[in-house]
Design a protein around this motif. Structure first.
Motif, PDB file in Angstrom:
ATOM      1  N   THR A 209      30.770  43.878  73.459  1.00 12.99           N
ATOM      2  CA  THR A 209      30.568  43.532  74.869  1.00 12.99           C
ATOM      3  C   THR A 209      29.574  44.455  75.563  1.00 12.99           C
ATOM      4  OG1 THR A 209      32.370  44.957  75.654  1.00 12.99           O
ATOM      5  CG2 THR A 209      32.943  42.704  74.959  1.00 12.99           C
ATOM      6  N   GLY A 210      29.279  45.595  74.969  1.00 14.31           N
ATOM      7  CA  GLY A 210      28.418  46.572  75.624  1.00 14.31           C
ATOM      8  C   GLY A 210      29.175  47.545  76.494  1.00 14.31           C
ATOM      9  N   THR A 211      30.493  47.355  76.616  1.00 14.67           N
ATOM     10  CA  THR A 211      31.331  48.235  77.444  1.00 14.67           C
ATOM     11  C   THR A 211      31.962  49.310  76.577  1.00 14.67           C
ATOM     12  OG1 THR A 211      31.841  46.394  78.935  1.00 14.67           O
ATOM     13  CG2 THR A 211      33.284  48.327  79.029  1.00 14.67           C
ATOM     14  N   ARG A 212      31.650  50.564  76.875  1.00 11.18           N
ATOM     15  CA  ARG A 212      32.246  51.679  76.136  1.00 11.18           C
ATOM     16  C   ARG A 212      33.638  51.983  76.689  1.00 11.18           C
ATOM     17  NH1 ARG A 212      28.229  55.004  74.020  1.00 11.18           N
ATOM     18  NH2 ARG A 212      29.913  56.227  73.111  1.00 11.18           N
ATOM     19  N   PHE A 213      34.460  52.679  75.903  1.00 15.56           N
ATOM     20  CA  PHE A 213      35.816  53.021  76.340  1.00 15.56           C
ATOM     21  C   PHE A 213      36.197  54.395  75.813  1.00 15.56           C
ATOM     22  CE2 PHE A 213      36.247  50.879  72.258  1.00 15.56           C
ATOM     23  CZ  PHE A 213      37.135  51.681  71.574  1.00 15.56           C
ATOM     24  N   ARG A 214      37.164  54.996  76.484  1.00  9.88           N
ATOM     25  CA  ARG A 214      37.703  56.269  76.022  1.00  9.88           C
ATOM     26  C   ARG A 214      38.867  55.974  75.069  1.00  9.88           C
ATOM     27  NH1 ARG A 214      37.303  61.285  78.041  1.00  9.88           N
ATOM     28  NH2 ARG A 214      36.384  60.467  79.982  1.00  9.88           N
ATOM     29  N   PRO A 215      38.812  56.487  73.834  1.00  7.14           N
ATOM     30  CA  PRO A 215      39.846  56.153  72.837  1.00  7.14           C
ATOM     31  C   PRO A 215      41.249  56.518  73.323  1.00  7.14           C
ATOM     32  CG  PRO A 215      37.983  57.234  71.790  1.00  7.14           C
ATOM     33  CD  PRO A 215      37.760  57.349  73.273  1.00  7.14           C
ATOM     34  N   ARG A 216      42.192  55.622  73.040  1.00  8.71           N
ATOM     35  CA  ARG A 216      43.594  55.844  73.364  1.00  8.71           C
ATOM     36  C   ARG A 216      44.291  56.511  72.172  1.00  8.71           C
ATOM     37  NH1 ARG A 216      45.080  51.791  77.530  1.00  8.71           N
ATOM     38  NH2 ARG A 216      43.273  50.426  77.859  1.00  8.71           N
ATOM     39  N   LEU A 217      45.475  57.052  72.441  1.00 10.46           N
ATOM     40  CA  LEU A 217      46.264  57.673  71.391  1.00 10.46           C
ATOM     41  C   LEU A 217      46.996  56.592  70.599  1.00 10.46           C
ATOM     42  CD1 LEU A 217      47.298  60.317  70.109  1.00 10.46           C
ATOM     43  CD2 LEU A 217      49.199  60.263  71.744  1.00 10.46           C
ATOM     44  N   LEU A 218      46.736  56.531  69.289  1.00 10.72           N
ATOM     45  CA  LEU A 218      47.379  55.535  68.433  1.00 10.72           C
ATOM     46  C   LEU A 218      48.854  55.899  68.239  1.00 10.72           C
ATOM     47  CD1 LEU A 218      46.906  53.067  66.494  1.00 10.72           C
ATOM     48  CD2 LEU A 218      46.573  54.757  64.679  1.00 10.72           C
ATOM     49  N   PRO A 219      49.783  54.960  68.427  1.00 14.42           N
ATOM     50  CA  PRO A 219      51.215  55.269  68.277  1.00 14.42           C
ATOM     51  C   PRO A 219      51.671  55.255  66.821  1.00 14.42           C
ATOM     52  CG  PRO A 219      50.954  52.996  68.929  1.00 14.42           C
ATOM     53  CD  PRO A 219      49.569  53.593  68.912  1.00 14.42           C
ATOM     54  N   ALA A 220      50.974  56.001  65.983  1.00 13.76           N
ATOM     55  CA  ALA A 220      51.314  56.095  64.559  1.00 13.76           C
ATOM     56  C   ALA A 220      50.596  57.309  63.993  1.00 13.76           C
ATOM     57  CB  ALA A 220      50.906  54.831  63.805  1.00 13.76           C
ATOM     58  N   GLU A 221      51.008  57.712  62.792  1.00 18.21           N
ATOM     59  CA  GLU A 221      50.377  58.874  62.153  1.00 18.21           C
ATOM     60  C   GLU A 221      48.900  58.621  61.923  1.00 18.21           C
ATOM     61  OE1 GLU A 221      50.744  61.466  58.007  1.00 18.21           O
ATOM     62  OE2 GLU A 221      52.220  59.912  58.484  1.00 18.21           O
ATOM     63  N   ASP A 222      48.544  57.436  61.475  1.00 16.26           N
ATOM     64  CA  ASP A 222      47.151  57.042  61.301  1.00 16.26           C
ATOM     65  C   ASP A 222      47.096  55.519  61.254  1.00 16.26           C
ATOM     66  OD1 ASP A 222      47.919  56.269  58.685  1.00 16.26           O
ATOM     67  OD2 ASP A 222      47.355  58.219  57.874  1.00 16.26           O
ATOM     68  N   ALA A 223      45.868  54.971  61.108  1.00 22.33           N
ATOM     69  CA  ALA A 223      45.701  53.521  61.142  1.00 22.33           C
ATOM     70  C   ALA A 223      46.385  52.830  59.965  1.00 22.33           C
ATOM     71  CB  ALA A 223      44.215  53.171  61.172  1.00 22.33           C
ATOM     72  N   VAL A 224      46.385  53.464  58.791  1.00 22.39           N
ATOM     73  CA  VAL A 224      47.038  52.867  57.624  1.00 22.39           C
ATOM     74  C   VAL A 224      48.536  52.739  57.865  1.00 22.39           C
ATOM     75  CG1 VAL A 224      47.565  53.162  55.180  1.00 22.39           C
ATOM     76  CG2 VAL A 224      45.275  53.691  56.017  1.00 22.39           C
ATOM     77  N   ALA A 225      49.148  53.800  58.383  1.00 23.09           N
ATOM     78  CA  ALA A 225      50.579  53.760  58.675  1.00 23.09           C
ATOM     79  C   ALA A 225      50.898  52.697  59.714  1.00 23.09           C
ATOM     80  CB  ALA A 225      51.049  55.138  59.156  1.00 23.09           C
ATOM     81  N   PHE A 226      49.998  52.509  60.686  1.00 24.40           N
ATOM     82  CA  PHE A 226      50.220  51.490  61.712  1.00 24.40           C
ATOM     83  C   PHE A 226      50.224  50.095  61.098  1.00 24.40           C
ATOM     84  CE2 PHE A 226      48.815  48.421  64.876  1.00 24.40           C
ATOM     85  CZ  PHE A 226      49.663  48.693  65.934  1.00 24.40           C
ATOM     86  N   VAL A 227      49.254  49.812  60.216  1.00 24.18           N
ATOM     87  CA  VAL A 227      49.188  48.495  59.576  1.00 24.18           C
ATOM     88  C   VAL A 227      50.419  48.258  58.709  1.00 24.18           C
ATOM     89  CG1 VAL A 227      47.924  47.072  57.913  1.00 24.18           C
ATOM     90  CG2 VAL A 227      46.680  48.375  59.636  1.00 24.18           C
ATOM     91  N   GLN A 228      50.831  49.279  57.969  1.00 18.16           N
ATOM     92  CA  GLN A 228      52.010  49.133  57.120  1.00 18.16           C
ATOM     93  C   GLN A 228      53.251  48.827  57.937  1.00 18.16           C
ATOM     94  OE1 GLN A 228      51.664  52.944  55.128  1.00 18.16           O
ATOM     95  NE2 GLN A 228      50.951  51.977  53.232  1.00 18.16           N
ATOM     96  N   ALA A 229      53.410  49.513  59.074  1.00 21.87           N
ATOM     97  CA  ALA A 229      54.577  49.281  59.926  1.00 21.87           C
ATOM     98  C   ALA A 229      54.510  47.910  60.592  1.00 21.87           C
ATOM     99  CB  ALA A 229      54.678  50.372  60.975  1.00 21.87           C
ATOM    100  N   ALA A 230      53.299  47.497  61.013  1.00 20.41           N
ATOM    101  CA  ALA A 230      53.144  46.216  61.703  1.00 20.41           C
ATOM    102  C   ALA A 230      53.330  45.043  60.752  1.00 20.41           C
ATOM    103  CB  ALA A 230      51.764  46.142  62.359  1.00 20.41           C
TER     104      ALA A 230
END
Length: 318
Positions: A209-230
């Motif tokens: 979109t061209g809109t930048r954002f400030r990264p949020r805190l992921l509610p998991a140890e890392d992205a892999v753990a998030f996908v596994q839990a989801a």
């Protein structure tokens, strides 16, 4: 602190990502003062690289389109890692990647000195990679999503969840994850105000979109753990097949692991439920009769993949 030449090359590499950098962010990445950064920028301009600069609160630096990096230089470990990684990419289930990977591997190996070429050949000969099964992802989708993650830029796309209609999503992308033969995007869904994981094979027309954002805190140890839990336990598939064999013969092989509906003396409908598509494929092979896949589409693709693999195994070596 790195010497001037290596720091300049590092600066050029950062600018080559085609994103806008603030002066403070670039100086922090390089471990120098903003005054030193300005001198390094001027050095790049003297070498012919068009580096644009903007003043003000949104000011910073950006490399103009069309600028290119100097010839690629790799040390021994980097060269071997690149050659092996490119070879493994051929099995990544990314559309068109197999042919492109083999072309790239040929180019990389061709320019390696003999001692490194021998190391690459030995490593690949003694290493077995599991054949990845899963849906194919368009290379353009993968690169567009990955770039939005890197640039911290909001992303819009169409998404079709399993058993649901197409929906439009706008997200703040976080990471791309390869897991279990599938590719996922982990992102904050702005419409649902929560974190989500999206399968890339179900994602269409990703557009930054061209809109930048400030990264949020992921509610998991890392992205892999998030996908596994989801993901949770895999949803079972209901496989339906028309088997050209008497129901008695099919029942003798399948037993209680499937439901068999006789259609006539020489055919029946077989229904099996399994979280893995490998078991129904193997069971049908044990029946030893012609069959037609009625559903789901994932099983039809899985059977085609098995068939292609067995066909390749029967080809005489060149």
């Amino acid at each position: 602190m790195a010497n001037t030449s290596s720091r300049t090359l590092r600066l050029l590499s950062l600018l080559q990502t085609h994103r806008h950098w603030s002066g403070l962010e670039l100086a922090d990445r390089l471990g120098v003062s903003e005054r030193t950064l300005r001198r390094d920028i001027e050095r790049l301009r003297e070498l012919g690289y068009p580096v644009g600069a903007a003043r003000g609160t949104d000011g910073g630096y950006q490399l103009a389109p069309g600028a290119v990096l100097p010839p690629l230089l790799l040390d021994d470990e980097e060269a071997v890692a690149l050659a092996v990684g490119v070879g493994d990419a051929a099995q990544s289930r990314i559309a068109g990647m197999e042919e492109a990977s083999l072309r790239a591997l040929t180019k990389v190996v061709r320019v390696l000195p003999p001692r490194l070429r021998a190391r690459v050949d030995a490593l690949r000969a003694m290493t077995l990679s599991a054949v990845v099964s899963g849906p194919v992802v368009a290379a353009g989708v993968l690169t567009a999503v990955a770039q939005a993650c890197r640039d911290e830029e909001r992303l819009r796309f169409g998404y079709t969840a399993r058993g649901a209609a197409l929906t439009e999503r706008e997200v703040e992308p976080h990471r791309v994850v390869a897991l279990g033969g599938r590719w996922y995007l982990v992102a904050y869904d702005l419409g649902r105000h929560d974190w989500r994981s999206f399968r890339l094979d179900r994602l269409t027309e990703p557009t930054a979109t061209g809109t930048r954002f400030r990264p949020r805190l992921l509610p998991a140890e890392d992205a892999v753990a998030f996908v596994q839990a989801a993901s949770g336990p895999p949803a079972p598939y209901t496989v339906e097949v028309l088997v050209h064999a008497p129901s008695s013969r099919v029942r003798q092989v399948i037993g209680r692991w499937g439901t068999i509906e006789p259609l006539d003396q020489d055919s029946c409908r077989l229904t099996m439920t399994s979280t893995s598509l490998d078991w129904p494929t193997q069971a049908l092979g044990n029946v030893g009769s012609e069959f037609e896949v009625l559903g789901p589409p994932e099983f039809a693709a899985h059977v085609q993949e098995w068939g292609a693999r067995f066909l390749r195994a029967t080809r005489a070596p060149a």
